[in-house]
Design an enzyme around this catalytic site. Structure first.
Site, PDB file in Angstrom:
ATOM      1  N   LYS A  36       8.510   3.043  21.700  1.00 59.83           N
ATOM      2  CA  LYS A  36       8.642   2.425  20.407  1.00 59.83           C
ATOM      3  C   LYS A  36      10.277   2.536  19.856  1.00 59.83           C
ATOM      4  O   LYS A  36      11.111   3.004  20.816  1.00 59.83           O
ATOM      5  CB  LYS A  36       7.722   3.461  19.530  1.00 59.83           C
ATOM      6  N   ARG A 130       0.496  14.796   9.188  1.00 57.94           N
ATOM      7  CA  ARG A 130       1.073  13.307   9.009  1.00 57.94           C
ATOM      8  C   ARG A 130      -0.123  12.596   9.463  1.00 57.94           C
ATOM      9  O   ARG A 130      -1.226  12.475   8.671  1.00 57.94           O
ATOM     10  CB  ARG A 130       1.960  13.428  10.111  1.00 57.94           C
ATOM     11  N   HIS A 162      -0.993  15.534  17.630  1.00 58.43           N
ATOM     12  CA  HIS A 162       0.524  15.413  17.828  1.00 58.43           C
ATOM     13  C   HIS A 162       0.908  16.702  17.361  1.00 58.43           C
ATOM     14  O   HIS A 162       0.528  17.171  16.347  1.00 58.43           O
ATOM     15  CB  HIS A 162       0.945  14.483  17.207  1.00 58.43           C
ATOM     16  N   ARG A 216       2.373  12.193  26.647  1.00 55.97           N
ATOM     17  CA  ARG A 216       3.063  11.238  26.156  1.00 55.97           C
ATOM     18  C   ARG A 216       4.582  11.658  25.857  1.00 55.97           C
ATOM     19  O   ARG A 216       4.995  12.290  25.123  1.00 55.97           O
ATOM     20  CB  ARG A 216       2.949  10.924  24.600  1.00 55.97           C
ATOM     21  N   TYR A 260      39.416   6.814   5.045  1.00 58.39           N
ATOM     22  CA  TYR A 260      39.020   6.834   3.675  1.00 58.39           C
ATOM     23  C   TYR A 260      38.922   8.390   3.025  1.00 58.39           C
ATOM     24  O   TYR A 260      38.468   9.132   3.674  1.00 58.39           O
ATOM     25  CB  TYR A 260      37.577   6.290   3.425  1.00 58.39           C
ATOM     26  N   CYS A 307      33.919   4.797   9.218  1.00 56.38           N
ATOM     27  CA  CYS A 307      33.956   3.805   8.359  1.00 56.38           C
ATOM     28  C   CYS A 307      32.764   2.632   8.943  1.00 56.38           C
ATOM     29  O   CYS A 307      32.057   3.056   9.774  1.00 56.38           O
ATOM     30  CB  CYS A 307      35.046   2.877   8.281  1.00 56.38           C
ATOM     31  N   MET A 308      32.787   1.723   8.139  1.00 55.58           N
ATOM     32  CA  MET A 308      31.404   0.891   8.559  1.00 55.58           C
ATOM     33  C   MET A 308      31.708   0.233  10.018  1.00 55.58           C
ATOM     34  O   MET A 308      30.798   0.105  10.751  1.00 55.58           O
ATOM     35  CB  MET A 308      31.354  -0.397   7.489  1.00 55.58           C
ATOM     36  N   ASP A 309      32.851  -0.046  10.363  1.00 56.43           N
ATOM     37  CA  ASP A 309      33.338  -0.808  11.603  1.00 56.43           C
ATOM     38  C   ASP A 309      34.240  -0.142  12.523  1.00 56.43           C
ATOM     39  O   ASP A 309      34.420  -0.655  13.683  1.00 56.43           O
ATOM     40  CB  ASP A 309      34.076  -2.122  11.302  1.00 56.43           C
TER      41      ASP A 309
HETATM   42  C1  LIG Z   1       7.259   9.331  19.315  1.00 55.75           C
HETATM   43  C2  LIG Z   1       6.108  10.108  19.843  1.00 55.75           C
HETATM   44  C3  LIG Z   1       5.900  10.437  20.907  1.00 55.75           C
HETATM   45  C4  LIG Z   1       7.188  10.849  21.974  1.00 55.75           C
HETATM   46  O1  LIG Z   1       7.527  12.165  21.419  1.00 55.75           O
HETATM   47  P1  LIG Z   1       8.862  12.808  22.276  1.00 55.75           P
HETATM   48  O2  LIG Z   1       9.210  14.044  21.536  1.00 55.75           O
HETATM   49  O3  LIG Z   1       9.821  11.801  22.210  1.00 55.75           O
HETATM   50  O4  LIG Z   1       8.508  12.965  23.779  1.00 55.75           O
HETATM   51  C5  LIG Z   1       4.557  11.143  21.290  1.00 55.75           C
HETATM   52  N1  LIG Z   1       3.681  11.004  20.455  1.00 55.75           N
HETATM   53  C6  LIG Z   1       3.637  10.363  19.219  1.00 55.75           C
HETATM   54  C7  LIG Z   1       2.455  10.169  18.547  1.00 55.75           C
HETATM   55  C8  LIG Z   1       4.923   9.899  18.968  1.00 55.75           C
HETATM   56  O5  LIG Z   1       5.085   9.294  17.523  1.00 55.75           O
END
Ligand SMILES: *Cc1c(COP(=O)(O)O)cnc(C)c1O
Length: 368
Positions: A36, A130, A162, A216, A260, A307-309
């Protein structure tokens, strides 16, 4: 000769493959490489290809759009997505053979309304508060899921949850969530999913009992440490190097303020260098006066505000040529800071450093 890059992100695909293989071997169960947010800033499609080549059975993304982009790029393997809003294009995801995630009955109803036989995974909230079905709603979700399997609306291919604190292995939430997940699985015992999964990178590495049928792996696939100071050395290799080209150097004098607000004032005469990247390129402004970069073989302290750049570094009287290589962070094998060092300087986590960098800098891939 190609023109000099003002700033670029160099991604080592061999490192990604090495990490994916290492993690797969560590757990002994199938892996989902999480790609992702443009592969945590490394490039979703390139990372996905490397992960598949290294044997990753699954790819994981947040949104349907990300999953469809993987399919458009030719990926044919199992893909799971897990973050939707009412009215999403479920039909497109189902037609593309993507596993979608339902958090509740409302989503299951939307999926059924497409009239297409879907692959659906159910997510239960075991304590992160969540996404996912609240435990109180779980029996209803399971009942609706069974009904939909019976009438051919879908196949329930996965049950998952999760962790909230997997980077803190001793946190009591971990045991509580694992127990809650096991209870949720019992309540869903009449379903026959292909995969039950709970662990992300930190849990997959630190909590073997949470591996179930699939881990995951996000951050660890990119070679970064999901639980700094707690993870055993697995030989993972950070895949991203962020570099820039030194724009100029100059002499400044004791008492001169830098950048700045003059939040840094030279206490002696010194030389400074101009690094042509800033928060517009994803450099965290919170790293002002705190991060370091490698120039001419030495780590140089950032002086003053980002800064921005652009930002300024202290060259301590040295005068490297304008055009010299500036390594912001990388694997750390040549004396450069790491994304973890930047995270500590900016008061954040390495996830945010690599994911937010980009925008104007170009990305380049190496593979050896
Ligand atoms: C992003 C995400 C992961 C991966 O998590 P890591 O800590 O980067 O391994 C696994 N499961 C879900 C639901 C996530 O949103």
């Amino acid at each position: 000769m190609s023109p000099v890059a003002r700033a670029e992100i160099v991604v080592d695909l061999a490192a990604i493959r090495h990490n994916v293989r290492t993690l797969r071997e560590l757990t002994g169960v199938p892996s989902m490489t999480v790609v992702k947010a443009d592969g945590y800033g490394h490039g979703m499609l390139e990372v996905a290809r490397a992960a598949r080549a290294a044997g990753s059975e699954w790819l994981g993304v947040a949104t349907i759009d990300e999953a469809l982009a993987l399919r458009s790029a030719g990926d044919r393997g199992p893909i799971l997505c897990w973050l939707t809003v009412p009215g999403e294009d479920w039909a497109a995801a189902i037609d593309a053979g993507i596993d979608v995630t339902a958090y509740g009955v409302a989503e299951l109803d939307e999926i059924a309304a497409t009239g297409r036989p879907a692959r659906v995974q159910l997510k239960v909230d075991t304590g992160l508060s969540r996404g996912g079905a609240a435990l109180a709603d779980w029996p209803d979700v399971v009942r609706r899921a069974q009904q939909g399997e019976a009438d051919g609306s879908w196949r329930i291919t996965g049950l998952w949850s999760h962790f909230a604190a997997s980077d803190e292995p001793d946190h009591p939430a971990n045991d509580a969530q694992q127990r809650a997940f096991e209870q949720a699985l019992e309540l869903a015992a009449d379903l026959t999913p292909e995969v039950r999964h709970l662990a992300n990178s930190a849990a997959g590495i630190l909590r073997p009992e949470s591996r179930f049928d699939l881990v995951r792996f996000g951050l660890a696939s990119y070679g970064l440490d999901p639980a700094p100071g707690r993870t055993p050395d697995l030989g993972l290799v950070p895949a991203m190097t962020a570099r820039a080209t030194l724009a100029m150097t100059k002499q400044i004098h004791a008492g001169d303020g830098v950048s700045y607000g003059h939040t840094w004032i030279a206490d002696t005469d010194t030389t400074v260098g101009l690094v042509p990247v800033g928060y517009g390129d994803g450099i965290p402004r919170h790293a002002s006066n705190a991060a370091h970069v490698l120039v001419d073989g030495k780590q140089r302290a950032m002086r003053g505000r980002v800064c921005m750049d652009q930002f300024v570094v202290d060259l301590d009287g040295d005068t490297p040529e304008a055009g010299s290589d500036v390594v912001l962070f990388g694997p750390g094998t040549h004396g450069e800071p790491t994304a973890q060092d930047w995270a500590e300087a900016a008061g954040t986590i390495s996830y945010e450093i690599v994911t937010r960098i980009g925008g104007r800098p170009t990305r380049r891939y190496t593979d050896q």
